[in-house]
Design a protein around this motif. Structure first.
Motif, PDB file in Angstrom:
ATOM      1  N   ARG A 176      -4.100   0.010   4.933  1.00 36.08           N
ATOM      2  CA  ARG A 176      -4.139  -0.716   3.674  1.00 36.08           C
ATOM      3  C   ARG A 176      -5.069   0.047   2.735  1.00 36.08           C
ATOM      4  N   PHE A 177      -4.699   0.158   1.455  1.00 37.31           N
ATOM      5  CA  PHE A 177      -5.404   1.096   0.586  1.00 37.31           C
ATOM      6  C   PHE A 177      -5.758   0.559  -0.792  1.00 37.31           C
ATOM      7  N   THR A 178      -5.558  -0.703  -1.081  1.00 36.14           N
ATOM      8  CA  THR A 178      -5.720  -1.161  -2.463  1.00 36.14           C
ATOM      9  C   THR A 178      -7.040  -1.906  -2.629  1.00 36.14           C
ATOM     10  N   SER A 190      -9.240  -6.943   2.003  1.00 32.10           N
ATOM     11  CA  SER A 190      -9.824  -5.606   2.004  1.00 32.10           C
ATOM     12  C   SER A 190      -9.021  -4.675   2.896  1.00 32.10           C
ATOM     13  N   ASP A 191      -9.275  -3.364   2.725  1.00 33.47           N
ATOM     14  CA  ASP A 191      -8.661  -2.349   3.584  1.00 33.47           C
ATOM     15  C   ASP A 191      -9.044  -2.535   5.034  1.00 33.47           C
ATOM     16  N   ASP A 192     -10.199  -3.144   5.247  1.00 38.96           N
ATOM     17  CA  ASP A 192     -10.830  -3.126   6.561  1.00 38.96           C
ATOM     18  C   ASP A 192     -10.395  -4.286   7.440  1.00 38.96           C
ATOM     19  N   SER A 198       0.801  -1.226   0.000  1.00 32.70           N
ATOM     20  CA  SER A 198       0.000   0.000   0.000  1.00 32.70           C
ATOM     21  C   SER A 198       0.833   1.275   0.000  1.00 32.70           C
ATOM     22  N   GLY A 221     -12.186  -2.744  -2.791  1.00 31.18           N
ATOM     23  CA  GLY A 221     -11.380  -1.549  -2.621  1.00 31.18           C
ATOM     24  C   GLY A 221     -12.217  -0.291  -2.780  1.00 31.18           C
ATOM     25  N   TYR A 248      -4.719  -9.701  -2.020  1.00 31.75           N
ATOM     26  CA  TYR A 248      -4.784  -8.312  -1.563  1.00 31.75           C
ATOM     27  C   TYR A 248      -3.373  -7.749  -1.422  1.00 31.75           C
TER      28      TYR A 248
END
Length: 546
Positions: A509-511, A501-503, A69, A285, A410
């Motif tokens: 994390r951003f993708t 996931s970002d979550d 990320s 994303g 991811y």
């Protein structure tokens, strides 16, 4: 006519939009992925097609070693003096006091290129953008105070840039700071992503506020003077943070654009969550959406009222062909490694062979799935919550250090891979590379996890090429394998796709989630595997559901 949001689906965050003539152009963040800075175009804001990338964006064409990320954050497009401009930061540290970043500018006569070599400019933080006004060029930036006790998001600053002109054309290679840096705005809350729009004698400063998670939004400030002071409109232009039932969550990071017929629109990022026991997660994303804007008492407002993003938006009726980004993907291995295929931390190289075996693509194995360096991974973005992915792999590994197969990805800490590899005979313990004997070819389903990877299943591989299949449905994924389509059997257990996931994972994390193929050879980087019959079918865009 109406558009349906998101308009660019699956990992297309931080959209920056401009209009040149009848075309709208859009750039999105690429982080550690190549091609760097994907570019899209549309004539009607609803139907977007891939228009290339800024292939020269990364000096030396290498992001090897950058963290997950990190890489290219928030590119900003602009157009001036007959050129397309893009400014962006390359972030080399994440989750630390120092971002260790550089900020660069590239230009091109057409959005398809050729793009100039990157010229470094004096960036004070990430999320830069350019304003071209009255024949002058200005750089906006987030200001980062990296001192102990400093604020990582410490306001928005502006610096004029001097750009020499050679034979009537701006020469970006000679760009430099041409004056002092001005502080435009500071707030206690987190603000970033500055963009300035000039309208009716006002400078409108759009800001991403609240971080890029569920608290995200778009805040607007304005001034009669470029250098301020700026008056803040405390009513958000856009956010979904106050209502978890809004279909488009994480809405923020916006930019204004005007249609040829005079209407105004806002591009922004948003995400489509799926429900999980751990709360809403967004494996697709952050994606690109568009909203219609009305001007009320000198301030931009969403045309439908309020500040929640809408999934259906009215746009000017300009015909355009449907893009290849959505629905059944025609982008099989015959177009690899071109878009929509992507690679990690470096462009496609000599580890991809598209000519030796007609109808197949050969990958040469390199480092393992948790490496920040040379991975042989070729992947496409997941663009809908339901997808069916198939590929045939022909591989004959002779050691556990060699493997090849299908991945749901991811980052290096979150993935699932179903790989053909070698193992000791059933019942024999693992004994490293020095084990002597016949061994067997197996399929191993491996789960990459922030707390440590684990093997979920090991099954015998059929003779010859193996057909691998993945099915995704919301937060669930399933893997299948067999000698042919009618012979496919489930490789248990079901997988939690929402981990991609970002979550998930408790860190920045951003993708977004990808599906692809990969090959590993941990000894000498010589082992190869062949792939064919790639398909990725996704549920049509009108039918997505939370």
């Amino acid at each position: 006519m109406h558009l349906v949001n998101p308009v660019v689906r699956g990992f297309a965050p931080d959209p920056s939009v401009i209009r040149v003539g009848e075309w709208y152009y859009l750039a999105t963040s690429s982080f550690e992925w190549f091609p760097s800075i994907p570019l899209f175009r549309s004539r009607n804001l609803a139907d977007w097609e891939h228009a290339g990338s800024v292939g020269s964006a990364v000096p030396g064409s290498s992001l090897l070693g950058v963290p997950d990320s990190a890489g290219i954050w928030a590119p900003a497009l602009s157009h001036a003096d007959g050129l397309f401009w893009v400014v962006y930061s390359i972030v080399r540290s994440i989750g630390r006091r120092y971002f260790d970043l550089e900020t660069y500018v590239c230009t091109a006569p057409e959005v398809s290129g050729p793009w100039s070599e990157p010229a470094r400019v004096p960036g004070h933080g990430f999320d830069p953008s350019l304003l071209h006004h009255d024949g002058r060029h200005y750089l906006l930036n987030l200001q980062n105070d990296s001192r102990v006790g400093g604020r990582r998001f410490d306001g928005i600053v502006l610096t004029e840039l001097g750009v020499p002109v050679v034979e009537g054309v701006p020469d970006v290679a000679g760009v430099r700071a041409a004056g002092p840096t001005h502080l435009l705005l500071q707030r206690e809350e987190l603000v970033e992503g500055p963009k300035i729009t000039v309208k009716d004698g006002w400078f409108y400063l759009l800001l991403a506020q609240g971080g890029t998670g569920v608290e995200h939004g778009v805040l607007v400030a304005r001034s009669r003077s470029l250098t301020g002071p700026y008056e803040v409109d405390e009513v958000p232009l856009l956010t979904s943070r106050d209502d978890p039932a809004v279909p488009l969550q994480k809405a923020g990071h916006g930019e204004l654009v005007r249609a040829p017929t005079g209407e105004w629109y806002l591009t922004h990022l948003a995400a489509r969550p799926v429900a999980t026991p751990g709360g809403p997660r967004n494996p697709l994303g952050r994606e690109t959406a568009v909203q219609e804007i009305a001007w009320v008492d000198g301030w931009p407002r969403l045309a439908q009222g309020g500040w929640h993003p809408q999934t259906a938006v009215t746009v000017p009726d300009v015909a355009a062909p449907p893009p290849a980004l959505l629905g059944d993907s025609p982008a099989g291995l015959d177009v690899a490694p071109a878009w929509p295929w992507s690679t990690l931390r470096e462009p496609a190289g000599d580890w991809i062979d598209t000519t030796s075996r007609p109808g197949w693509v050969r990958l040469r194995g390199r480092m393992g799935p948790e490496s920040l360096w040379e991975q042989s991974l070729l992947a496409q973005r997941l663009t809908e919550h339901r997808a069916e992915i198939e590929v045939a792999v022909d591989a004959s590994p002779t050691t556990h250090t060699q493997s090849a197969g299908l991945v749901l990805w991811y980052d290096t800490a979150s993935y699932y891979r179903l790989h053909v590899t070698w193992a000791e005979p059933a019942g024999e313990r693992q004994a490293g590379q020095q084990w002597r004997g016949e061994g067997r070819r197996v399929l191993v389903l491996e789960h990459g996890h922030p707390d440590g990877s684990r093997v979920l299943a090991t099954v015998e591989a059929p003779d010859g090429p193996v057909l691998l299949r993945a099915e995704t449905d919301g937060a669930v994924a399933r893997m299948f394998a067999g000698a042919a389509r009618g012979d496919l059997g489930s490789v248990e257990p079901d997988l939690d796709l929402s981990e991609l996931s970002d979550d998930f994972g408790g860190r920045l994390r951003f993708t977004g989630a990808f599906a692809g193929i990969s090959v590993v050879d941990l000894v000498d980087g010589a082992f190869t595997a062949d792939f064919s019959a790639w398909t990725m079918r996704v549920l049509p865009r009108e039918e997505w559901r939370r």
